[in-house]
Design a protein around this motif. Structure first.
Motif, PDB file in Angstrom:
ATOM      1  N   TYR A  54       0.844  -1.183   0.000  1.00  0.00           N
ATOM      2  CA  TYR A  54       0.000   0.000   0.000  1.00  0.00           C
ATOM      3  C   TYR A  54       0.886   1.241   0.000  1.00  0.00           C
ATOM      4  O   TYR A  54       2.022   1.206   0.481  1.00  0.00           O
ATOM      5  CB  TYR A  54      -0.926   0.016   1.235  1.00  0.00           C
ATOM      6  CG  TYR A  54      -1.701  -1.258   1.441  1.00  0.00           C
ATOM      7  CD1 TYR A  54      -2.714  -1.625   0.559  1.00  0.00           C
ATOM      8  CD2 TYR A  54      -1.413  -2.104   2.497  1.00  0.00           C
ATOM      9  CE1 TYR A  54      -3.415  -2.808   0.727  1.00  0.00           C
ATOM     10  CE2 TYR A  54      -2.113  -3.291   2.674  1.00  0.00           C
ATOM     11  CZ  TYR A  54      -3.102  -3.640   1.790  1.00  0.00           C
ATOM     12  OH  TYR A  54      -3.785  -4.801   1.943  1.00  0.00           O
ATOM     13  N   ASP A  55       0.363   2.321  -0.503  1.00  0.00           N
ATOM     14  CA  ASP A  55       1.108   3.573  -0.550  1.00  0.00           C
ATOM     15  C   ASP A  55       1.489   4.017   0.861  1.00  0.00           C
ATOM     16  O   ASP A  55       0.637   4.086   1.749  1.00  0.00           O
ATOM     17  CB  ASP A  55       0.259   4.644  -1.235  1.00  0.00           C
ATOM     18  CG  ASP A  55       0.986   5.970  -1.348  1.00  0.00           C
ATOM     19  OD1 ASP A  55       2.162   5.974  -1.777  1.00  0.00           O
ATOM     20  OD2 ASP A  55       0.385   7.003  -0.999  1.00  0.00           O
ATOM     21  N   SER A  57       3.010   2.571   3.310  1.00  0.00           N
ATOM     22  CA  SER A  57       2.438   1.581   4.241  1.00  0.00           C
ATOM     23  C   SER A  57       2.988   1.713   5.659  1.00  0.00           C
ATOM     24  O   SER A  57       2.365   1.229   6.608  1.00  0.00           O
ATOM     25  CB  SER A  57       2.699   0.165   3.723  1.00  0.00           C
ATOM     26  OG  SER A  57       4.098  -0.101   3.653  1.00  0.00           O
ATOM     27  N   LEU A  60       0.508   3.065   8.131  1.00  0.00           N
ATOM     28  CA  LEU A  60      -0.697   2.306   8.459  1.00  0.00           C
ATOM     29  C   LEU A  60      -0.526   1.606   9.803  1.00  0.00           C
ATOM     30  O   LEU A  60       0.496   0.957  10.059  1.00  0.00           O
ATOM     31  CB  LEU A  60      -0.985   1.278   7.370  1.00  0.00           C
ATOM     32  CG  LEU A  60      -1.413   1.844   6.020  1.00  0.00           C
ATOM     33  CD1 LEU A  60      -1.478   0.747   4.967  1.00  0.00           C
ATOM     34  CD2 LEU A  60      -2.768   2.553   6.126  1.00  0.00           C
ATOM     35  N   LEU A 127     -10.958   1.769   1.671  1.00  0.00           N
ATOM     36  CA  LEU A 127     -10.080   1.935   0.512  1.00  0.00           C
ATOM     37  C   LEU A 127      -9.346   3.278   0.535  1.00  0.00           C
ATOM     38  O   LEU A 127      -8.153   3.324   0.200  1.00  0.00           O
ATOM     39  CB  LEU A 127     -10.867   1.759  -0.785  1.00  0.00           C
ATOM     40  CG  LEU A 127     -11.425   0.352  -1.048  1.00  0.00           C
ATOM     41  CD1 LEU A 127     -11.992   0.264  -2.462  1.00  0.00           C
ATOM     42  CD2 LEU A 127     -10.373  -0.721  -0.837  1.00  0.00           C
ATOM     43  N   LEU A 130      -6.403   2.839   2.889  1.00  0.00           N
ATOM     44  CA  LEU A 130      -5.334   2.040   2.285  1.00  0.00           C
ATOM     45  C   LEU A 130      -4.787   2.679   1.006  1.00  0.00           C
ATOM     46  O   LEU A 130      -3.743   2.255   0.497  1.00  0.00           O
ATOM     47  CB  LEU A 130      -5.855   0.634   1.965  1.00  0.00           C
ATOM     48  CG  LEU A 130      -6.242  -0.239   3.158  1.00  0.00           C
ATOM     49  CD1 LEU A 130      -6.868  -1.535   2.681  1.00  0.00           C
ATOM     50  CD2 LEU A 130      -5.036  -0.519   4.043  1.00  0.00           C
ATOM     51  N   ARG A 131      -5.488   3.676   0.486  1.00  0.00           N
ATOM     52  CA  ARG A 131      -5.130   4.335  -0.779  1.00  0.00           C
ATOM     53  C   ARG A 131      -5.110   3.329  -1.929  1.00  0.00           C
ATOM     54  O   ARG A 131      -4.149   3.222  -2.678  1.00  0.00           O
ATOM     55  CB  ARG A 131      -3.789   5.054  -0.662  1.00  0.00           C
ATOM     56  CG  ARG A 131      -3.808   6.236   0.302  1.00  0.00           C
ATOM     57  CD  ARG A 131      -2.499   6.989   0.320  1.00  0.00           C
ATOM     58  NE  ARG A 131      -2.548   8.104   1.266  1.00  0.00           N
ATOM     59  CZ  ARG A 131      -1.487   8.850   1.589  1.00  0.00           C
ATOM     60  NH1 ARG A 131      -0.313   8.600   1.027  1.00  0.00           N
ATOM     61  NH2 ARG A 131      -1.602   9.834   2.453  1.00  0.00           N
ATOM     62  N   VAL A 132      -6.201   2.591  -2.018  1.00  0.00           N
ATOM     63  CA  VAL A 132      -6.378   1.608  -3.082  1.00  0.00           C
ATOM     64  C   VAL A 132      -7.548   2.038  -3.948  1.00  0.00           C
ATOM     65  O   VAL A 132      -8.596   2.463  -3.435  1.00  0.00           O
ATOM     66  CB  VAL A 132      -6.633   0.197  -2.496  1.00  0.00           C
ATOM     67  CG1 VAL A 132      -7.030  -0.784  -3.589  1.00  0.00           C
ATOM     68  CG2 VAL A 132      -5.405  -0.302  -1.752  1.00  0.00           C
ATOM     69  N   PHE A 192      -4.734  -6.817  -4.635  1.00  0.00           N
ATOM     70  CA  PHE A 192      -5.355  -6.417  -3.372  1.00  0.00           C
ATOM     71  C   PHE A 192      -5.780  -7.669  -2.617  1.00  0.00           C
ATOM     72  O   PHE A 192      -6.693  -8.387  -3.045  1.00  0.00           O
ATOM     73  CB  PHE A 192      -6.559  -5.515  -3.640  1.00  0.00           C
ATOM     74  CG  PHE A 192      -7.211  -4.974  -2.396  1.00  0.00           C
ATOM     75  CD1 PHE A 192      -6.564  -4.038  -1.608  1.00  0.00           C
ATOM     76  CD2 PHE A 192      -8.466  -5.407  -2.007  1.00  0.00           C
ATOM     77  CE1 PHE A 192      -7.164  -3.534  -0.459  1.00  0.00           C
ATOM     78  CE2 PHE A 192      -9.079  -4.922  -0.863  1.00  0.00           C
ATOM     79  CZ  PHE A 192      -8.421  -3.973  -0.082  1.00  0.00           C
ATOM     80  N   ARG A 224      -4.618   5.435   9.132  1.00  0.00           N
ATOM     81  CA  ARG A 224      -3.436   6.007   8.483  1.00  0.00           C
ATOM     82  C   ARG A 224      -2.994   7.224   9.295  1.00  0.00           C
ATOM     83  O   ARG A 224      -3.779   8.156   9.520  1.00  0.00           O
ATOM     84  CB  ARG A 224      -3.735   6.401   7.038  1.00  0.00           C
ATOM     85  CG  ARG A 224      -2.536   7.020   6.315  1.00  0.00           C
ATOM     86  CD  ARG A 224      -2.814   7.248   4.853  1.00  0.00           C
ATOM     87  NE  ARG A 224      -2.872   5.999   4.108  1.00  0.00           N
ATOM     88  CZ  ARG A 224      -1.807   5.376   3.608  1.00  0.00           C
ATOM     89  NH1 ARG A 224      -0.587   5.880   3.797  1.00  0.00           N
ATOM     90  NH2 ARG A 224      -1.956   4.263   2.933  1.00  0.00           N
TER      91      ARG A 224
END
Length: 818
Positions: A54-55, A57, A60, A127, A130-132, A192, A224
């Motif tokens: 994840y961006d 991460s 997180l 999402l 998580l930046r997804v 994912f 985050r």
């Protein structure tokens, strides 16, 4: 690369080609060590060292509570704490909660038979946190996540392509999930894998802010961090907000309860939640294979010593003809690098195969399994390990023979001069090191083996043989109340009982030794009132039908079993286990005592006491358990998600075709899932211990073989150097048995010294296994003594072979040869 280096490599390749036995043995030995190290490193790298996919991460975190006052080290989130933390948090960009689930996908219009699909309920903030972004379509929105919001779902790319052929027209259309039509709004990419690698459907959680249950701690949370925030500042932030909970959401979680339960909030890296408790196992295994690599290097160093000794005259001549010390060293290094590179290449091939096998079996439930691969990072590691190995196993020959004594070597002829005792010290030291390291691994493997044996000997509290289990979940769209749910499970139970070969059938909410959800609730016991501001004991409870204890062969110790009347009334009879009876009524009968769950509720009367069952794991002692009737008709207590247990007269899996027919006749829209024989459930509960034991056993076996080869090689070489001495001894009257004993004694002495050194090291190293052992001390004398005996016996066998050959030396032939 310089012309000189190229010449050295070409020359070394030719020399190695003329010694195929030495070359093959060296490459294979190195491949074992490098391959094992590379394979385990690829697992460590994929699971623990790589950032989460994840961006940013590292920002997180997982949010948790602890309640030491009631014996809980980890407590999840409630919808109340989620709403509170998300609204008032200062350290977070956003917070999301989720809950693992499983949903039934069935769509007759698309010819989709009922399938149970791993799923997750998530908040709309998941999402973005998580930046997804979806591969196609859109994510769950805040509007979707509102109470009575639209019924929508996101699918995984795997499910979309596998079940629906990747049809882009599926977006915006509905599919049948748990008996309801849900619109497919988005497709999430194959990469994912959240919360689990197998999750294929995501639906909105739809928490109602107007009806908050602040005391129902059943949700996992991630957040985050804002830029510049730390784990410590995040923990302080949620701890600050936790104190606000009683005022924002008045209810059972009063300030007094929080204080009495020693309730605290905390944040920790999301990686820790993903990896779980397997980190210790993987680090131990990486250390284990590193030891195997050291043993392999010691073995190869011994081979190099022998090779260097046999070439002393050649090296002396080269030096006499003008070769400098660097040219001689370069010659050694070029050979070692060539061997290490070939060994590394073969080792990487072995590691690739090993990782593929591991990913297909997944015996230990390794997290992030799909991210484990022998890729560029791992290849670079293998190259570094190969270069390091080359330096290690060539260091001793270089130091010892890098600058030959010209006059001595040319005068004595090289080989014969190597027979002195002082010239064996390096080889002997390497063998002692090999045996010591092998003993350390043998001790670890032996301790795990004993632990596994003791774990398997533990009685789970039930008879797992000839019991089949499976789970059924009734969709609320079809089964709207407790009466309908109870009617279905009662009909299914009666129909299953009529199948040929079935002896008894029952249902239970939570199956023993399964990793699925558990229900731990505050319990108010009439005889032990809770003082104001105090907290009730938090006890495990489940629901079971009449006949469950008979089917599982859990003994009834006192009182009676459930009967059908218990399910007809909200305050029906309940059963407790022996551990609970001992905890609260030690020496007295609990029959007739009353208790209830939650701060308010109907009293239930204890009507029986049953034997203890190990619910969480075989390694955990039984805890107090409460059994409520499974099919209570009170709509506040009915449970639509139950496991069936079926005891059979023969092989339990044989009844499943008939079971599926009955289930289809009752409701063709339902899917059976978690279909397992109970013996497999018990076996799976020891999977991590058996996985660790297996890999330690393989590593220690390789180490023992390499150590034995080392002893054999040294004694064989010693025999070849002492041929003249042996011939003289036998010519002077020495018996063959005396010669054999003399030679074997040298090998056994090396093993004995190695065993002493290894025992001292093992006493220190095996302490790191304490958390993995069950009912076995890390310094268990029986284990340490047993593996030491094995080591010495193997060394004696390895010494006996060259000793036997030495005893057959012809004295006249030996003297003529000299």
């Amino acid at each position: 690369m310089s012309a000189f280096a190229l010449n050295d490599f070409r020359h070394s390749l030719r020399k190695l080609g003329r010694a195929p036995g030495f070359t093959a043995a060296t490459i294979f030995t190195l491949a074992l060590g490098i391959g094992a190290t590379t394979a385990i490193f690829s697992v460590v790298d994929g699971v623990m060292l790589r950032p989460l996919p994840y961006d940013q991460s590292a920002r997180l975190v997982g949010l948790w509570h602890s309640a030491k006052g009631v014996g809980l080290d980890e407590v999840q989130q409630s919808d109340g704490t989620y709403l509170l933390y998300r609204k008032n948090g200062r350290a977070f960009e956003d917070i999301a909660i989720y809950q693992n689930s499983a949903l039934t996908l069935a769509d007759a219009a698309r010819n989709i038979d009922p399938r149970r699909i791993p799923a997750a309920e998530i908040t709309a903030s998941m999402l973005p946190t998580l930046r997804v972004k979806p591969l196609a379509g859109r994510a769950i929105s805040e509007a979707d996540d509102m109470p009575n919001g639209p019924l929508v779902a996101m699918l995984s790319e795997r499910l979309w392509r596998g079940q629906f052929g990747g049809d882009p027209a599926l977006l915006g259309r509905t599919i049948q999930i748990n008996g309801r039509s849900r619109e497919v709004i988005g497709i999430l990419p194959r990469s994912f894998a959240f919360p689990l690698a197998e999750t294929d459907i995501w639906i909105p959680m739809q928490i109602d802010p107007a009806h908050v249950n602040e005391a129902n701690f059943n949700y996992n949370a991630i957040a985050r961090l804002k830029a510049g925030q730390t784990i410590a500042s995040a923990s302080a932030d949620v701890e600050r907000m936790l104190a606000l909970l009683p005022d924002v959401y008045p209810g059972p979680m009063t300030a007094g309860v929080l204080k009495s339960a020693q309730f605290h909030a905390m944040a920790r890296p999301m990686r820790d939640d993903v990896v779980g408790d397997i980190a210790r196992v993987l680090w131990i295994l990486l250390g284990t294979v590193a030891v195997v690599l050291l043993i392999a290097c010691a073995n190869v160093a011994n081979l190099f010593l022998v090779r260097a000794e046999s070439r002393q005259k050649e090296l002396a001549v080269r030096t006499a003809l003008g070769a400098g010390r660097w040219e001689v060293l370069r010659h050694f290094l070029s050979e070692s690098l060539i061997l290490a590179l070939f060994g590394g290449a073969l080792g990487v091939a072995m590691a690739t195969i090993g990782v593929k096998i591991l990913k297909t079996t997944d015996a230990a439930k390794i997290p992030r399994l799909n991210e484990i691969a022998v890729d560029g990072r791992v290849m670079l590691f293998a190259l570094g390990v190969s270069a390091l190995a080359a330096m290690l196993f060539s260091a001793i020959p270089i130091l010892r023979y890098g600058a030959p004594n010209l006059s001595l070597v040319l005068k004595e002829g090289g080989r014969a001069s190597t027979g002195g005792r002082e010239k064996h010290r390096a080889r002997n030291a390497l063998v002692i090191a090999q045996m010591a390291l092998a003993l350390v691994l043998l001790c670890g493997s032996g301790l795990m083996l004993r632990s596994f044996a003791k774990l398997n000997a533990v009685k789970p509290g039930f008879d797992a043989e000839q019991v089949m289990t499976f789970r059924v979940s009734l969709p609320s769209a079809t089964y709207k109340n407790g009466k309908e749910v109870a009617r279905f499970f009662a009909q299914a139970t009666d129909r299953f009982a009529q199948i040929a070969g079935v002896q008894s059938v029952a249902t239970v909410r939570w199956l023993p030794l399964k990793e699925e959800g558990r229900s731990n609730s505050g319990t108010w016991i009439e005889e032990f009132p809770i003082p104001e501001g105090g907290v009730p004991p938090v006890l495990f409870n489940t629901n079971a039908s009449e006949g469950y204890f008979r089917t599982m062969r859990i003994p009834l110790l006192e009182g009676r079993d459930f009967d059908r009347a218990d399910r007809e009334r909200p305050s029906g009879g309940i059963l407790i286990n022996h551990a609970m009876a001992e905890k609260f009524w030690k020496g007295k009968s609990p029959i007739g005592k009353r208790l209830h769950e939650g701060p308010v509720g109907p009293w239930s009367t204890i009507v029986g006491v049953v034997g203890d069952v190990r619910n969480n794991s075989l390694a955990e002692a039984p805890a107090p358990n409460i059994y409520f009737p499974a099919l209570m008709l009170d709509t506040a207590n009915f449970e639509p998600n139950m496991s069936f247990v079926i005891r059979t007269a023969g092989e339990p899996t044989a009844v499943m075709p008939a079971v599926r027919e009955v289930m289809h006749s009752l409701d063709p829209s339902l899917a059976l899932f978690q279909v397992q024989a109970m013996r497999d459930v018990v076996r799976a509960s020891t999977a991590r211990t058996s996985f660790t034991m297996l890999l330690l056993g393989i590593a220690s076996t390789i180490a023992l073989i390499l150590g034995a080869i080392g002893v054999y090689g040294v004694i064989s070489y010693m025999v070849s150097l002492r041929t003249r001495e042996i011939g003289i001894r036998m010519a002077l009257g020495a018996q063959r048995g005396e010669v054999s004993a003399m030679i074997a004694r040298d090998g056994i002495t090396l093993a004995a010294v190695g065993a002493i050194v290894g025992l001292v090291a093992a006493m220190l190293v095996t302490r790191s296994l304490r958390a993995l052992l069950f009912d076995v001390s890390p310094t268990d004398p029986l284990t340490l003594g047993g593996v030491t005996l094995v080591l010495v016996v193997v060394a004696a066998i390895a010494s006996w072979l060259p000793a036997r050959r030495a005893s057959r030396v012809d004295p006249l032939a030996a003297l003529r040869a000299e």
